[in-house]
Write a protein that holds these residues in place. Structure first.
Motif, short mmCIF file in Angstrom:
data_model
loop_
_atom_site.label_atom_id
_atom_site.label_comp_id
_atom_site.label_asym_id
_atom_site.label_seq_id
_atom_site.Cartn_x
_atom_site.Cartn_y
_atom_site.Cartn_z
N VAL A 96 0.85 -1.20 0.00
CA VAL A 96 0.00 0.00 0.00
C VAL A 96 0.88 1.25 0.00
N ARG A 97 1.92 1.19 0.79
CA ARG A 97 2.83 2.34 0.93
C ARG A 97 3.53 2.65 -0.39
N ARG A 98 4.00 1.61 -1.05
CA ARG A 98 4.72 1.83 -2.31
C ARG A 98 3.79 2.41 -3.38
N THR B 109 4.72 17.23 16.86
CA THR B 109 5.59 16.05 16.70
C THR B 109 6.49 15.82 17.90
N PHE B 110 7.11 16.91 18.40
CA PHE B 110 8.17 16.74 19.39
C PHE B 110 7.72 17.25 20.76
N SER B 111 8.08 16.50 21.82
CA SER B 111 7.76 16.95 23.18
C SER B 111 8.67 18.12 23.56
N ASN C 36 17.46 18.80 12.45
CA ASN C 36 16.03 18.50 12.59
C ASN C 36 15.51 17.94 11.27
N ILE C 37 14.68 16.95 11.35
CA ILE C 37 13.95 16.48 10.17
C ILE C 37 12.60 15.99 10.66
N CYS C 38 11.56 16.38 9.95
CA CYS C 38 10.21 15.99 10.37
C CYS C 38 9.33 15.83 9.13
N VAL C 39 8.57 14.76 9.09
CA VAL C 39 7.59 14.56 8.03
C VAL C 39 6.22 14.50 8.70
N LEU C 40 5.26 15.22 8.16
CA LEU C 40 3.92 15.25 8.77
C LEU C 40 3.30 13.85 8.71
N HIS D 262 1.95 12.16 5.61
CA HIS D 262 2.86 11.98 4.45
C HIS D 262 3.97 10.99 4.76
N ARG D 263 3.90 10.32 5.92
CA ARG D 263 5.00 9.42 6.29
C ARG D 263 4.98 8.14 5.46
N ARG D 264 6.12 7.50 5.38
CA ARG D 264 6.34 6.25 4.65
C ARG D 264 6.03 6.40 3.17
N CYS D 265 6.19 7.61 2.64
CA CYS D 265 6.02 7.84 1.20
C CYS D 265 7.32 8.34 0.58
N GLY D 266 8.41 8.26 1.29
CA GLY D 266 9.70 8.65 0.72
C GLY D 266 10.06 10.12 0.89
N VAL D 267 9.28 10.88 1.67
CA VAL D 267 9.56 12.32 1.81
C VAL D 267 10.90 12.55 2.51
N ALA D 268 11.16 11.82 3.59
CA ALA D 268 12.44 12.00 4.29
C ALA D 268 13.60 11.63 3.39
N ASN D 269 13.42 10.57 2.62
CA ASN D 269 14.48 10.18 1.68
C ASN D 269 14.80 11.31 0.71
N VAL D 270 13.76 12.00 0.24
CA VAL D 270 13.98 13.10 -0.71
C VAL D 270 14.69 14.27 0.00
N SER E 183 15.13 5.78 21.59
CA SER E 183 13.88 5.04 21.36
C SER E 183 13.22 5.42 20.03
N ASN E 184 13.82 6.29 19.24
CA ASN E 184 13.16 6.76 18.01
C ASN E 184 13.42 5.75 16.88
N ASP E 185 12.58 4.73 16.84
CA ASP E 185 12.81 3.63 15.89
C ASP E 185 12.67 4.05 14.43
N PRO E 186 11.59 4.80 14.03
CA PRO E 186 11.49 5.17 12.62
C PRO E 186 12.69 5.99 12.14
N ALA E 187 13.13 6.95 12.96
CA ALA E 187 14.25 7.80 12.54
C ALA E 187 15.53 6.98 12.41
N GLN E 188 15.78 6.11 13.39
CA GLN E 188 17.01 5.30 13.29
C GLN E 188 16.95 4.36 12.08
N ALA E 189 15.75 3.85 11.77
CA ALA E 189 15.62 2.98 10.59
C ALA E 189 15.93 3.78 9.32
N LEU E 190 15.43 5.02 9.28
CA LEU E 190 15.70 5.89 8.13
C LEU E 190 17.21 6.12 7.98
N TYR E 191 17.85 6.53 9.07
CA TYR E 191 19.27 6.87 9.00
C TYR E 191 20.11 5.65 8.62
N ARG E 192 19.76 4.54 9.22
CA ARG E 192 20.51 3.31 8.94
C ARG E 192 20.40 2.93 7.46
C1 LIG Z 1 11.64 9.63 10.81
C2 LIG Z 1 10.79 10.31 9.74
C3 LIG Z 1 11.43 11.65 9.41
C4 LIG Z 1 10.77 9.41 8.48
O1 LIG Z 1 10.11 10.12 7.44
P1 LIG Z 1 9.36 9.37 6.22
O2 LIG Z 1 9.11 10.36 5.15
O3 LIG Z 1 8.21 8.63 6.76
O4 LIG Z 1 10.50 8.33 5.75
P2 LIG Z 1 10.62 7.72 4.27
O5 LIG Z 1 9.27 7.35 3.77
O6 LIG Z 1 11.45 8.61 3.41
O7 LIG Z 1 11.41 6.37 4.59
C5 LIG Z 1 12.72 6.12 4.12
C6 LIG Z 1 13.25 4.87 4.80
O8 LIG Z 1 13.35 5.08 6.22
C7 LIG Z 1 12.96 3.90 6.92
N1 LIG Z 1 11.75 4.19 7.69
C8 LIG Z 1 11.10 5.37 7.76
N2 LIG Z 1 10.06 5.28 8.63
C9 LIG Z 1 10.09 4.02 9.13
C10 LIG Z 1 9.27 3.34 10.07
N3 LIG Z 1 8.23 3.91 10.68
N4 LIG Z 1 9.58 2.05 10.34
C11 LIG Z 1 10.61 1.44 9.73
N5 LIG Z 1 11.41 2.05 8.82
C12 LIG Z 1 11.15 3.33 8.54
C13 LIG Z 1 12.71 2.84 5.86
O9 LIG Z 1 13.93 2.19 5.61
C14 LIG Z 1 12.31 3.68 4.67
O10 LIG Z 1 12.61 3.02 3.43
P3 LIG Z 1 11.48 2.08 2.75
O11 LIG Z 1 10.26 2.93 2.64
O12 LIG Z 1 12.08 1.72 1.45
O13 LIG Z 1 11.28 0.93 3.68
C15 LIG Z 1 9.31 10.48 10.19
O14 LIG Z 1 8.84 9.26 10.72
C16 LIG Z 1 9.12 11.58 11.23
O15 LIG Z 1 8.94 12.75 10.88
N6 LIG Z 1 9.13 11.23 12.52
C17 LIG Z 1 8.89 12.21 13.58
C18 LIG Z 1 10.01 13.22 13.67
C19 LIG Z 1 11.34 12.58 13.99
O16 LIG Z 1 11.43 11.64 14.75
N7 LIG Z 1 12.41 13.12 13.39
C20 LIG Z 1 13.75 12.64 13.58
C21 LIG Z 1 14.38 13.37 14.71
S1 LIG Z 1 16.08 12.80 14.95
#
Ligand SMILES: CC(C)(COP(=O)(O)OP(=O)(O)OC[C@H]1O[C@@H](n2cnc3c(N)ncnc32)[C@H](O)[C@@H]1OP(=O)(O)O)[C@@H](O)C(=O)NCCC(=O)NCCS
Length: 402
Positions: A235-237, A265-267, A312-316, A319-327, A351-360
Motif C-alpha cells: 500500500v505504501r509503495r 511532533t516533538f515533546s 532536525n527532520i520531520c515529516v507530517l 505523508h510518512r512512509r512515502c519517501g519524503v524524508a528520503n527526498v 527510542s526513536n525507531d522510525p528515525a534510526q531505521a531511516l538513518y541506517r
Molecule cells: C523519521 C521520519 C522523518 C521518516 O520520514 P518518512 O518520510 O516517513 O520516511 P521515508 O518514507 O522517506 O522512509 C525512508 C526509509 O526510512 C525507513 N523508515 C522510515 N520510517 C520508518 C518506520 N516507521 N519504520 C521502519 N522504517 C522506517 C525505511 O527504511 C524507509 O525506506 P522504505 O520505505 O524503502 O522501507 C518520520 O517518521 C518523522 O517525521 N518522525 C517524527 C520526527 C522525527 O522523529 N524526526 C527525527 C528526529 S532525529
C-alpha cells in the motif's frame, strides 16, 4: 495489585496471575502456530488456578513483540479484551526489553535475540551498568543471523572493555556461533528456551519510559513489529508512486505551519521564533518538502565543511512512509557535495525507531552515546554518522525548486 501477564510473542506461550509480585498461577504451553486457538484457554486456566475473576484484575500485560506477528496481535487483543471486561489497565513491554531487564547482566552490552523466521533474528541493544541498571542503547533490528556479529560489533565498539551478553531464545539457536566469536557471551543461560510471562510482568512494573525501552508514561501499549507486514509495504509503495515530492528553501511565510507541525511532533519542540531566527543563518540549510502543494515535511541542517550537522527532520504524519524524508536527505547530501562537506552527523533519541531505521537505511552508523541528552522525557541520544554518498542515479528523484 492483582494482574495477568500474557506472554505470546513466540510459540512458547505463558499466562501468569500475580499479586503484588507473588505468583498465584503460571500456565505454560508450546502452541506451535496455534496462538489464536490456544491463548484464551491458557489464560482461563491461569485465572481458574489463581481463583481470580477477570473483574478482579487491576492490570493486564501483553508482550508487544517483536516475535510472531500472530502471537503479538492475538496476545495484545486478548489483553485488551480482558482489561475492557474487568476495567483493568493494559500494560506492555517489548520481548527484547523484558529479556534485557530480566537478564541480570552488569557492565555489559546486552543483546536480546528473538527468532524472526528463517535464519533472521530480532536483536535489541541495551546497556547494563555496573549496578545492573539497564538502559536502551539503540533501536531493535531484524538481522540475518550471518550479519549479526558485524552489527553487534558496531554497538559494542561504543562500550570499550565492557562484556557482551546475548540472551533470549534466538541466542539459544545461534549459540555455537556466538560462543565461537565471543566466549562466555551466552553464559547467562538466560531464557534460551523461550520468553517468560514473569519477566514481562517485572518489566511492565518498571519506570523509566522510552529511555529504558518501555512505552512512555500513560501511552497506549502499541505493538513493536520491527519488520513491516508485506501488505502494508505494498500500500505504501503505491502511495509513493502517486504524488511527487518537491523541495525548496523555507521562507518566513512557512514558519507558522512548520512550528505547528513541530509542536505536534516533538515533546521538546523548537519555537516559531527559533525557526524564524534560523532563516538566512550562515551555513544553514532549511528546507521544505511539499506534496500536492501541501507542506509534507522540513529539514534543518548546518554545514561547515568538512562536516554537516543534521539538526532536525520531520515529516507530517499523513505523508510518512512515502519517501519524503528520503527526498529531503538526498537534497541535503547534494548540498553537502556542493559545499565540499564529506560527513553528516546527527543525534537521535535512543527510542526513536522510525528515525534510526531511516538513518541506517541511508548508511548512517552508530558513533557514540550521549547520556541524558534529551529532556521531556529524559532519554539518552545515540550519535550517528554517515559519509556523504557520491551523486547516484539510483537516489530518490529530486526536484529542487530553489
Ligand atoms: C523519521 C521520519 C522523518 C521518516 O520520514 P518518512 O518520510 O516517513 O520516511 P521515508 O518514507 O522517506 O522512509 C525512508 C526509509 O526510512 C525507513 N523508515 C522510515 N520510517 C520508518 C518506520 N516507521 N519504520 C521502519 N522504517 C522506517 C525505511 O527504511 C524507509 O525506506 P522504505 O520505505 O524503502 O522501507 C518520520 O517518521 C518523522 O517525521 N518522525 C517524527 C520526527 C522525527 O522523529 N524526526 C527525527 C528526529 S532525529
Amino acid at each position: 495489585m492483582i494482574g495477568l501477564s500474557i506472554e505470546s510473542a513466540t510459540d512458547h506461550v505463558e499466562a501468569a496471575v500475580l499479586e503484588d509480585g507473588a505468583v498465584r498461577a503460571h500456565v505454560i504451553e508450546d502452541v506451535s502456530h496455534g496462538h489464536t486457538r490456544r491463548l484464551t484457554p491458557i489464560v482461563q486456566e491461569a485465572l481458574r488456578i489463581s481463583g481470580v475473576s477477570p473483574s478482579g484484575l487491576e492490570w493486564v500485560a501483553a508482550d508487544l513483540g517483536p516475535g510472531s506477528f500472530t502471537g503479538v496481535r492475538v496476545g495484545l487483543a486478548t489483553a485488551r479484551a480482558y482489561a475492557f471486561a474487568g476495567g483493568a489497565r493494559v500494560l506492555g513491554a517489548s520481548s527484547l526489553t523484558a529479556l534485557a531487564h530480566g537478564a541480570g547482566a552488569r557492565r555489559a552490552l546486552v543483546v536480546p535475540l528473538v527468532g524472526a523466521g528463517r535464519r533472521d533474528v530480532y536483536a535489541g541493544f541495551y546497556r547494563a551498568d555496573t549496578r545492573g541498571a539497564v538502559r536502551l542503547m539503540a533501536s531493535p533490528r531484524v538481522i540475518a543471523a550471518d550479519a549479526l556479529l558485524d552489527v553487534v560489533a558496531e554497538a559494542h565498539a561504543l562500550l570499550p572493555g565492557w562484556a557482551l551478553r546475548f540472551v533470549g531464545p534466538g541466542a539459544g539457536r545461534e549459540r555455537e556461533r556466538l560462543e565461537a566469536a565471543h566466549p562466555t557471551s551466552t553464559a547467562l543461560e538466560f531464557r534460551h528456551g523461550g520468553l517468560s510471562a514473569l519477566d514481562l510482568a517485572a518489566a511492565v512494573m518498571r519506570t523509566g519510559g522510552p529511555g529504558v525501552g518501555l512505552p512512555a508514561e500513560g501511552r497506549e501499549a502499541d505493538p513493536v513489529y520491527v519488520r513491516g507486514a508485506q501488505a502494508e509495504e505494498r500500500v505504501r509503495r503505491a502511495a509513493l508512486g502517486a504524488t511527487p515530492t518537491t523541495v525548496r528553501h523555507m521562507t518566513l511565510d512557512d514558519v507558522p505551519a512548520v512550528a505547528e507541525a513541530e509542536a505536534r511532533t516533538f515533546s521538546d519542540a523548537w519555537s516559531a521564533s527559533y525557526f524564524r531566527s534560523l532563516i538566512g543563518y550562515p551555513g544553514g540549510w532549511i528546507r521544505i518538502a511539499e506534496r500536492g502543494g501541501q507542506l509534507a515535511g522540513y529539514l534543518v541542517g548546518g554545514v561547515q565543511a568538512p562536516t554537516c550537522d543534521l539538526e532536525n527532520i520531520c515529516v507530517l504524519p499523513s505523508h510518512r512512509r512515502c519517501g519524503v524524508a528520503n527526498v529531503l536527505m538526498a537534497d541535503l547530501f547534494a548540498h553537502c557535495r556542493d559545499q565540499k562537506a564529506t560527513e553528516v552527523l546527527l543525534e537521535v533519541r535512543v527510542s526513536n525507531d522510525p528515525a534510526q531505521a531511516l538513518y541506517r537505511a541511508l548508511g548512517f552508523r552508530l558513533a557514540g552515546v550521549r547520556r541524558g541528552y534529551y529532556r521531556a522525557p529524559d532519554e539518552d541520544a545515540v550519535l550517528m554518522r554517515c559519509p556523504v554518498p557520491p551523486a547516484d542515479a539510483s537516489a530518490p528523484s529530486l526536484e529542487r525548486l530553489s
